[in-house]
Design a protein around this motif. Structure first.
Motif, PDB file in Angstrom:
ATOM      1  N   ILE A   1      46.841  -7.751  27.680  1.00  0.00           N
ATOM      2  CA  ILE A   1      47.143  -9.355  27.359  1.00  0.00           C
ATOM      3  C   ILE A   1      46.983  -9.391  25.637  1.00  0.00           C
ATOM      4  CG2 ILE A   1      46.357 -10.245  29.465  1.00  0.00           C
ATOM      5  CD1 ILE A   1      43.842 -11.034  28.492  1.00  0.00           C
ATOM      6  N   GLU A   2      47.536 -10.559  25.186  1.00  0.00           N
ATOM      7  CA  GLU A   2      47.508 -10.726  23.725  1.00  0.00           C
ATOM      8  C   GLU A   2      46.015 -10.815  23.180  1.00  0.00           C
ATOM      9  OE1 GLU A   2      49.754 -13.148  20.334  1.00  0.00           O
ATOM     10  OE2 GLU A   2      50.635 -13.376  22.423  1.00  0.00           O
ATOM     11  N   ASN A   3      45.331 -11.637  23.641  1.00  0.00           N
ATOM     12  CA  ASN A   3      43.960 -11.935  23.370  1.00  0.00           C
ATOM     13  C   ASN A   3      42.834 -12.158  24.143  1.00  0.00           C
ATOM     14  OD1 ASN A   3      42.299 -12.831  21.098  1.00  0.00           O
ATOM     15  ND2 ASN A   3      42.607 -14.970  21.507  1.00  0.00           N
ATOM     16  N   PRO A   4      42.403 -10.723  24.562  1.00  0.00           N
ATOM     17  CA  PRO A   4      41.370 -10.855  25.450  1.00  0.00           C
ATOM     18  C   PRO A   4      40.087 -11.119  24.886  1.00  0.00           C
ATOM     19  CG  PRO A   4      42.030  -8.699  24.797  1.00  0.00           C
ATOM     20  CD  PRO A   4      42.784  -9.426  24.286  1.00  0.00           C
ATOM     21  N   ARG A   5      39.425 -12.214  25.585  1.00  0.00           N
ATOM     22  CA  ARG A   5      37.981 -12.423  24.914  1.00  0.00           C
ATOM     23  C   ARG A   5      36.877 -12.018  25.814  1.00  0.00           C
ATOM     24  NH1 ARG A   5      37.563 -18.549  24.163  1.00  0.00           N
ATOM     25  NH2 ARG A   5      39.133 -18.690  25.978  1.00  0.00           N
ATOM     26  N   ALA A   6      37.010 -11.736  27.059  1.00  0.00           N
ATOM     27  CA  ALA A   6      36.282 -11.370  28.278  1.00  0.00           C
ATOM     28  C   ALA A   6      36.880 -10.503  29.222  1.00  0.00           C
ATOM     29  CB  ALA A   6      35.295 -12.592  28.511  1.00  0.00           C
ATOM     30  N   ALA A   7      36.106  -9.896  30.039  1.00  0.00           N
ATOM     31  CA  ALA A   7      36.665  -9.115  31.287  1.00  0.00           C
ATOM     32  C   ALA A   7      35.491  -9.110  32.397  1.00  0.00           C
ATOM     33  CB  ALA A   7      37.142  -7.919  31.042  1.00  0.00           C
ATOM     34  N   VAL A   8      36.034  -8.940  33.385  1.00  0.00           N
ATOM     35  CA  VAL A   8      35.068  -8.570  34.691  1.00  0.00           C
ATOM     36  C   VAL A   8      35.543  -7.208  35.204  1.00  0.00           C
ATOM     37  CG1 VAL A   8      36.271  -9.760  36.158  1.00  0.00           C
ATOM     38  CG2 VAL A   8      34.349  -9.547  36.981  1.00  0.00           C
ATOM     39  N   VAL A   9      34.567  -6.379  35.321  1.00  0.00           N
ATOM     40  CA  VAL A   9      34.793  -4.971  35.960  1.00  0.00           C
ATOM     41  C   VAL A   9      33.868  -4.648  36.894  1.00  0.00           C
ATOM     42  CG1 VAL A   9      33.200  -4.002  34.032  1.00  0.00           C
ATOM     43  CG2 VAL A   9      35.148  -2.743  35.029  1.00  0.00           C
ATOM     44  N   ASN A  10      34.269  -3.638  37.998  1.00  0.00           N
ATOM     45  CA  ASN A  10      33.009  -3.194  38.898  1.00  0.00           C
ATOM     46  C   ASN A  10      32.134  -2.374  38.263  1.00  0.00           C
ATOM     47  OD1 ASN A  10      35.792  -1.740  38.598  1.00  0.00           O
ATOM     48  ND2 ASN A  10      34.453  -0.569  40.103  1.00  0.00           N
ATOM     49  N   HIS A  11      31.181  -1.971  38.983  1.00  0.00           N
ATOM     50  CA  HIS A  11      30.259  -0.954  38.751  1.00  0.00           C
ATOM     51  C   HIS A  11      29.856   0.030  39.684  1.00  0.00           C
ATOM     52  CE1 HIS A  11      27.772  -4.849  39.522  1.00  0.00           C
ATOM     53  NE2 HIS A  11      27.643  -3.851  40.616  1.00  0.00           N
ATOM     54  N   HIS A  12      30.561  -0.158  40.729  1.00  0.00           N
ATOM     55  CA  HIS A  12      30.532   0.832  42.061  1.00  0.00           C
ATOM     56  C   HIS A  12      31.340   2.010  41.676  1.00  0.00           C
ATOM     57  CE1 HIS A  12      30.479   1.344  46.634  1.00  0.00           C
ATOM     58  NE2 HIS A  12      29.938   2.274  45.951  1.00  0.00           N
ATOM     59  N   ALA A  13      30.592   3.342  41.271  1.00  0.00           N
ATOM     60  CA  ALA A  13      31.084   4.705  40.856  1.00  0.00           C
ATOM     61  C   ALA A  13      32.346   5.062  42.139  1.00  0.00           C
ATOM     62  CB  ALA A  13      30.396   5.792  40.700  1.00  0.00           C
ATOM     63  N   LEU A  14      32.303   4.506  43.313  1.00  0.00           N
ATOM     64  CA  LEU A  14      33.297   4.968  44.183  1.00  0.00           C
ATOM     65  C   LEU A  14      34.697   4.475  43.722  1.00  0.00           C
ATOM     66  CD1 LEU A  14      33.774   5.770  47.231  1.00  0.00           C
ATOM     67  CD2 LEU A  14      33.776   3.313  47.852  1.00  0.00           C
ATOM     68  N   MET A  15      34.710   3.477  43.009  1.00  0.00           N
ATOM     69  CA  MET A  15      36.089   2.912  42.324  1.00  0.00           C
ATOM     70  C   MET A  15      35.949   2.900  40.914  1.00  0.00           C
ATOM     71  SD  MET A  15      38.044   1.712  44.976  1.00  0.00           S
ATOM     72  CE  MET A  15      37.979   1.097  46.436  1.00  0.00           C
ATOM     73  N   SER A  16      35.867   4.335  40.351  1.00  0.00           N
ATOM     74  CA  SER A  16      35.798   4.559  38.950  1.00  0.00           C
ATOM     75  C   SER A  16      37.182   4.426  38.405  1.00  0.00           C
ATOM     76  CB  SER A  16      35.445   6.004  38.695  1.00  0.00           C
ATOM     77  OG  SER A  16      33.971   6.297  39.090  1.00  0.00           O
ATOM     78  N   ASP A  17      38.325   4.579  39.155  1.00  0.00           N
ATOM     79  CA  ASP A  17      39.772   4.362  38.953  1.00  0.00           C
ATOM     80  C   ASP A  17      39.814   2.795  38.330  1.00  0.00           C
ATOM     81  OD1 ASP A  17      39.420   3.806  41.495  1.00  0.00           O
ATOM     82  OD2 ASP A  17      41.536   3.497  41.879  1.00  0.00           O
ATOM     83  N   LEU A  18      39.071   1.759  38.982  1.00  0.00           N
ATOM     84  CA  LEU A  18      39.287   0.532  38.604  1.00  0.00           C
ATOM     85  C   LEU A  18      38.388   0.170  37.140  1.00  0.00           C
ATOM     86  CD1 LEU A  18      38.578  -1.348  42.074  1.00  0.00           C
ATOM     87  CD2 LEU A  18      40.827  -0.278  41.101  1.00  0.00           C
ATOM     88  N   MET A  19      37.137   1.072  37.068  1.00  0.00           N
ATOM     89  CA  MET A  19      36.792   0.676  36.021  1.00  0.00           C
ATOM     90  C   MET A  19      37.246   1.323  34.772  1.00  0.00           C
ATOM     91  SD  MET A  19      33.041   2.061  37.627  1.00  0.00           S
ATOM     92  CE  MET A  19      32.061   2.098  36.342  1.00  0.00           C
ATOM     93  N   ALA A  20      38.000   2.333  34.875  1.00  0.00           N
ATOM     94  CA  ALA A  20      38.828   2.659  33.852  1.00  0.00           C
ATOM     95  C   ALA A  20      39.941   1.885  33.675  1.00  0.00           C
ATOM     96  CB  ALA A  20      39.296   4.224  34.104  1.00  0.00           C
ATOM     97  N   ARG A  21      40.666   1.098  34.476  1.00  0.00           N
ATOM     98  CA  ARG A  21      41.735   0.476  34.158  1.00  0.00           C
ATOM     99  C   ARG A  21      41.397  -0.939  33.177  1.00  0.00           C
ATOM    100  NH1 ARG A  21      43.939   2.271  39.015  1.00  0.00           N
ATOM    101  NH2 ARG A  21      43.250   0.627  40.448  1.00  0.00           N
ATOM    102  N   ILE A  22      40.186  -1.223  33.301  1.00  0.00           N
ATOM    103  CA  ILE A  22      39.600  -2.370  32.418  1.00  0.00           C
ATOM    104  C   ILE A  22      39.117  -1.814  31.171  1.00  0.00           C
ATOM    105  CG2 ILE A  22      37.739  -4.052  32.196  1.00  0.00           C
ATOM    106  CD1 ILE A  22      39.769  -5.169  34.131  1.00  0.00           C
TER     107      ILE A  22
END
Length: 292
Positions: A63-84
């Motif tokens: 996105i153009e102007n990100p100010r914040a994000a929500v990300v998971n912390h469960h290492a099982l889903m490390s791919d989701l963490m990387a995508r953020i």
């Protein structure tokens, strides 16, 4: 002849002295960096999943102007963490200030908000604490207490740090723990603090998995409500949410309020742990994305 021998010896001595004077200084052995007083973030990794996540993650800001994000912390889903986290290298300045807000997973915090000033290390690199932001927090919120020991095992922060080290290694971070028992008055003051930090250009990263320990059907039903709350910026929903919806609802409420008018862009939703481990009766779900 005797005098000639003495002269020759003196000349040789002078020559040797000059050679010693101009000889390159011996190189001092380089000691490995000392991490005695930093937190080891490597132990939060699932190394194989981490590496796959890095290899597959997009690197462009979504996105153009990100100010914040929500990300998971469960290492099982490390791919989701990387995508953020990996796109943050493109989204933010090279040396950004980032506040990470974790839930109190082990119920160890003695205050509604906890922080610390100890650096993290991972793969031979240190991630520095933003000590200026820590000082502003400490002086601005009397209920925020420095409690370094409880962060030693807090994966709500530690699991994110290796991704940050890969994405923006010069970032300065302020790790926070927010207890679910934070009062409404404290939450209001915490929201004001976050709004001030956001106005300074600080990026807010909320560390949160969604529904916990439910059957697959119920978990997905609950996620539909949570997705709607993200879409409509419904801070009140998150302020009262429990583990059936998210493990960090009070922090999510504060961030949405601190941002003011905002929109949310999903990166991942409808993600559930049973996709990976096959257990459909004791699940965790994941919703991630950016606010601008």
């Amino acid at each position: 002849m005797k005098h000639l021998s003495i002269i020759i010896l003196i000349a040789i001595s002078i020559a040797l002295a000059m050679l010693m004077a101009f000889r390159p200084a011996a190189q001092e052995p380089v000691s490995p960096p000392s991490y005695e007083h930093s937190i080891d973030a490597e132990r939060f990794l699932d190394r194989a999943r981490f590496m796959r996540g890095l290899a597959q993650a997009p690197l462009q800001c979504p996105i153009e102007n990100p100010r914040a994000a929500v990300v998971n912390h469960h290492a099982l889903m490390s791919d989701l963490m990387a995508r953020i986290i990996m796109p943050l290298g493109d989204c933010l300045d090279p040396k950004p200030s980032i506040i990470i807000i974790s839930p109190d997973h082990f119920g160890k915090s003695a205050s509604s908000v906890a922080f610390h000033r100890i650096n993290y290390h991972v793969d031979g690199h240190q991630i520095q604490i933003d000590t200026d932001a820590a000082t502003r927090l400490e002086t601005g919120l009397l209920f925020a207490k420095e409690q370094a020991p409880i962060f030693e095992n807090e994966h709500g922060v530690g699991a994110l740090v290796p991704f940050l080290a890969s994405s923006i290694p010069d970032a300065r971070i302020l790790p926070l723990i927010v207890k679910r028992s934070i009062t409404d008055q404290e939450l209001s003051l915490f929201t004001e603090y976050l709004a001030h930090e956001i106005s300074r250009g600080t990026f807010i990263l909320v560390s949160s998995d969604m529904s916990h320990y439910l059957g697959e059907v119920q978990a997905k039903q609950n996620d539909r409500q949570t997705i709607d709350a993200f879409t409509t910026s419904n801070a009140e929903f998150f302020a009262r949410a429990d583990d059936d919806y998210t493990d960090n609802g009070r922090a999510l409420a504060a961030v949405i309020r601190a941002l003011g008018p905002t929109s949310f862009t999903f990166v991942d939703r409808n993600k559930i742990s049973s996709e990976i481990d096959g257990a459909n009766t004791f699940t965790t779900t994941y919703i991630t994305g950016f606010w601008e």
